[in-house]
Design a protein around this motif. Structure first.
Motif, PDB file in Angstrom:
ATOM      1  N   LYS A  82       0.894  -1.285   0.036  1.00 56.02           N
ATOM      2  CA  LYS A  82      -0.015  -0.002   0.066  1.00 56.02           C
ATOM      3  C   LYS A  82       0.962   1.394  -0.138  1.00 56.02           C
ATOM      4  N   ALA A  83       0.591   1.998  -1.134  1.00 55.47           N
ATOM      5  CA  ALA A  83       1.286   3.405  -1.016  1.00 55.47           C
ATOM      6  C   ALA A  83       1.267   4.367   0.387  1.00 55.47           C
ATOM      7  N   ASP A  84       2.242   4.875   0.587  1.00 56.26           N
ATOM      8  CA  ASP A  84       2.068   5.919   1.486  1.00 56.26           C
ATOM      9  C   ASP A  84       2.119   5.397   3.012  1.00 56.26           C
ATOM     10  N   THR A  85       2.621   4.065   3.266  1.00 50.95           N
ATOM     11  CA  THR A  85       2.629   3.360   4.344  1.00 50.95           C
ATOM     12  C   THR A  85       4.301   3.383   4.867  1.00 50.95           C
ATOM     13  N   PRO A  86       4.549   3.257   5.970  1.00 54.18           N
ATOM     14  CA  PRO A  86       6.086   3.406   6.006  1.00 54.18           C
ATOM     15  C   PRO A  86       7.210   2.491   5.450  1.00 54.18           C
ATOM     16  N   GLY A  87       6.873   0.926   5.335  1.00 54.24           N
ATOM     17  CA  GLY A  87       7.582   0.059   4.604  1.00 54.24           C
ATOM     18  C   GLY A  87       7.525   0.371   3.142  1.00 54.24           C
ATOM     19  N   CYS A  88       6.565   0.571   2.613  1.00 51.44           N
ATOM     20  CA  CYS A  88       6.290   0.903   1.299  1.00 51.44           C
ATOM     21  C   CYS A  88       6.799   2.049   0.650  1.00 51.44           C
ATOM     22  N   THR A  89       6.927   3.073   1.656  1.00 47.32           N
ATOM     23  CA  THR A  89       7.497   4.430   1.340  1.00 47.32           C
ATOM     24  C   THR A  89       8.767   4.158   1.207  1.00 47.32           C
ATOM     25  N   ASN A  90       9.469   3.583   2.173  1.00 48.88           N
ATOM     26  CA  ASN A  90      11.068   3.475   2.510  1.00 48.88           C
ATOM     27  C   ASN A  90      11.439   2.637   1.204  1.00 48.88           C
ATOM     28  N   GLU A  91      10.501   1.680   0.735  1.00 49.29           N
ATOM     29  CA  GLU A  91      11.128   0.858  -0.250  1.00 49.29           C
ATOM     30  C   GLU A  91      11.131   1.704  -1.506  1.00 49.29           C
ATOM     31  N   ALA A  92      10.018   2.429  -1.904  1.00 47.82           N
ATOM     32  CA  ALA A  92       9.995   3.165  -3.004  1.00 47.82           C
ATOM     33  C   ALA A  92      10.987   4.591  -3.120  1.00 47.82           C
ATOM     34  N   LYS A  93      11.313   4.969  -2.000  1.00 49.23           N
ATOM     35  CA  LYS A  93      12.426   6.061  -1.780  1.00 49.23           C
ATOM     36  C   LYS A  93      13.736   5.144  -2.201  1.00 49.23           C
ATOM     37  N   ASP A  94      14.204   3.945  -1.684  1.00 47.62           N
ATOM     38  CA  ASP A  94      15.325   3.313  -1.755  1.00 47.62           C
ATOM     39  C   ASP A  94      15.384   3.088  -3.246  1.00 47.62           C
ATOM     40  N   PHE A  95      14.518   2.523  -3.951  1.00 46.39           N
ATOM     41  CA  PHE A  95      14.471   2.207  -5.553  1.00 46.39           C
ATOM     42  C   PHE A  95      14.937   3.617  -6.035  1.00 46.39           C
ATOM     43  N   SER A  96      14.034   4.663  -5.605  1.00 48.23           N
ATOM     44  CA  SER A  96      14.241   5.977  -6.192  1.00 48.23           C
ATOM     45  C   SER A  96      15.620   6.644  -6.059  1.00 48.23           C
ATOM     46  N   ALA A  97      16.445   6.357  -4.828  1.00 41.24           N
ATOM     47  CA  ALA A  97      17.704   6.729  -4.843  1.00 41.24           C
ATOM     48  C   ALA A  97      18.729   6.188  -5.556  1.00 41.24           C
ATOM     49  N   LEU A  98      18.471   4.776  -6.053  1.00 44.86           N
ATOM     50  CA  LEU A  98      19.272   4.099  -6.929  1.00 44.86           C
ATOM     51  C   LEU A  98      18.541   4.237  -8.476  1.00 44.86           C
ATOM     52  N   ALA A  99      17.794   4.971  -8.862  1.00 48.90           N
ATOM     53  CA  ALA A  99      17.026   4.881 -10.138  1.00 48.90           C
ATOM     54  C   ALA A  99      17.986   5.174 -11.092  1.00 48.90           C
ATOM     55  N   GLU A 100      19.073   6.088 -11.249  1.00 49.19           N
ATOM     56  CA  GLU A 100      20.037   6.435 -11.837  1.00 49.19           C
ATOM     57  C   GLU A 100      20.907   5.188 -12.333  1.00 49.19           C
ATOM     58  N   GLU A 101      21.334   4.626 -11.105  1.00 54.15           N
ATOM     59  CA  GLU A 101      22.270   3.417 -11.430  1.00 54.15           C
ATOM     60  C   GLU A 101      21.421   2.248 -11.968  1.00 54.15           C
ATOM     61  N   PHE A 102      19.986   2.066 -11.703  1.00 51.69           N
ATOM     62  CA  PHE A 102      19.484   1.000 -12.550  1.00 51.69           C
ATOM     63  C   PHE A 102      19.441   1.277 -13.999  1.00 51.69           C
ATOM     64  N   ARG A 103      18.952   2.593 -14.362  1.00 51.98           N
ATOM     65  CA  ARG A 103      19.226   3.072 -15.847  1.00 51.98           C
ATOM     66  C   ARG A 103      20.656   2.822 -16.251  1.00 51.98           C
ATOM     67  N   LYS A 104      21.796   3.043 -15.736  1.00 52.41           N
ATOM     68  CA  LYS A 104      22.980   2.943 -16.212  1.00 52.41           C
ATOM     69  C   LYS A 104      22.832   1.559 -16.429  1.00 52.41           C
ATOM     70  N   ALA A 105      22.566   0.616 -15.562  1.00 54.09           N
ATOM     71  CA  ALA A 105      22.952  -0.899 -15.522  1.00 54.09           C
ATOM     72  C   ALA A 105      21.742  -1.453 -16.905  1.00 54.09           C
ATOM     73  N   GLY A 106      21.092  -0.515 -17.389  1.00 50.88           N
ATOM     74  CA  GLY A 106      19.899  -0.888 -18.524  1.00 50.88           C
ATOM     75  C   GLY A 106      18.499  -1.502 -18.011  1.00 50.88           C
ATOM     76  N   ALA A 107      18.307  -0.995 -16.799  1.00 54.17           N
ATOM     77  CA  ALA A 107      17.112  -1.666 -16.189  1.00 54.17           C
ATOM     78  C   ALA A 107      16.200  -0.684 -15.950  1.00 54.17           C
ATOM     79  N   ALA A 108      14.828  -1.077 -16.016  1.00 53.02           N
ATOM     80  CA  ALA A 108      13.817  -0.240 -15.649  1.00 53.02           C
ATOM     81  C   ALA A 108      13.142  -0.881 -14.457  1.00 53.02           C
TER      82      ALA A 108
END
Length: 154
Positions: A38-64
């Motif tokens: 569920k969006a905007d709950t603590p665990g889900c927010t932290n997970e989305a923020k963690d993936f977002s913080a690494l979004a550029e690294e995922f793009r550089k690795a060629g992944a969506a």
């Protein structure tokens, strides 16, 4: 649950534009598909923020990276804006996609049972095959672990 080596089931999701799409739109490159309760709950927010913080690294690795929940498109748009999320989110309000992946299951909390999304992540190759599964994800350090697996795909 979908297992390593399985071909990805294809079911329609809704993007933030309200339009329907399938995973076919991500073919040709690795896809990190993560399901969250569920969006905007603590665990889900932290997970989305963690993936977002690494979004550029995922793009550089060629992944969506695509996060999926049963939240409405409107709620997902607010979630993205509130936390300036840098990953794509999609809605599976009707739950067919979650069921196809086997992550819609009975859960329990405080002695009561209910149906909900099991937090899980799937790494899918460019051909649409699951190459790695993380069932019952613990959020801390998970996005980094998934990034390392993407990089190992080469």
């Amino acid at each position: 649950m979908v297992n390593e080596g399985d071909k990805v089931p294809d079911a329609a999701l809704k993007g933030l534009d309200g339009e329907s799409f399938t995973l076919e739109r991500h073919r040709g490159k690795p896809l990190v598909l993560y399901f969250y309760p569920k969006a905007d709950t603590p665990g889900c927010t932290n997970e989305a923020k963690d993936f977002s913080a690494l979004a550029e690294e995922f793009r550089k690795a060629g992944a969506a990276v695509l996060g999926v929940s049963k939240d409405s498109v409107k709620k997902l748009a607010r979630f993205i804006e509130k936390y300036d999320l840098q990953v794509e989110l999609a809605s599976d309000e009707k739950g067919g996609f979650c069921e196809a992946f086997g992550i819609w299951a009975e859960k329990s909390m405080y002695g009561r049972s209910y149906m909900g999304i099991i937090r899980a992540t799937f790494l899918i190759d460019g051909e649409g095959r699951v190459v790695r599964v993380w069932p019952k994800v613990k959020v801390a350090g998970h996005a980094q672990e998934v990034l390392e697996a993407v990089k190992a795909l080469g």
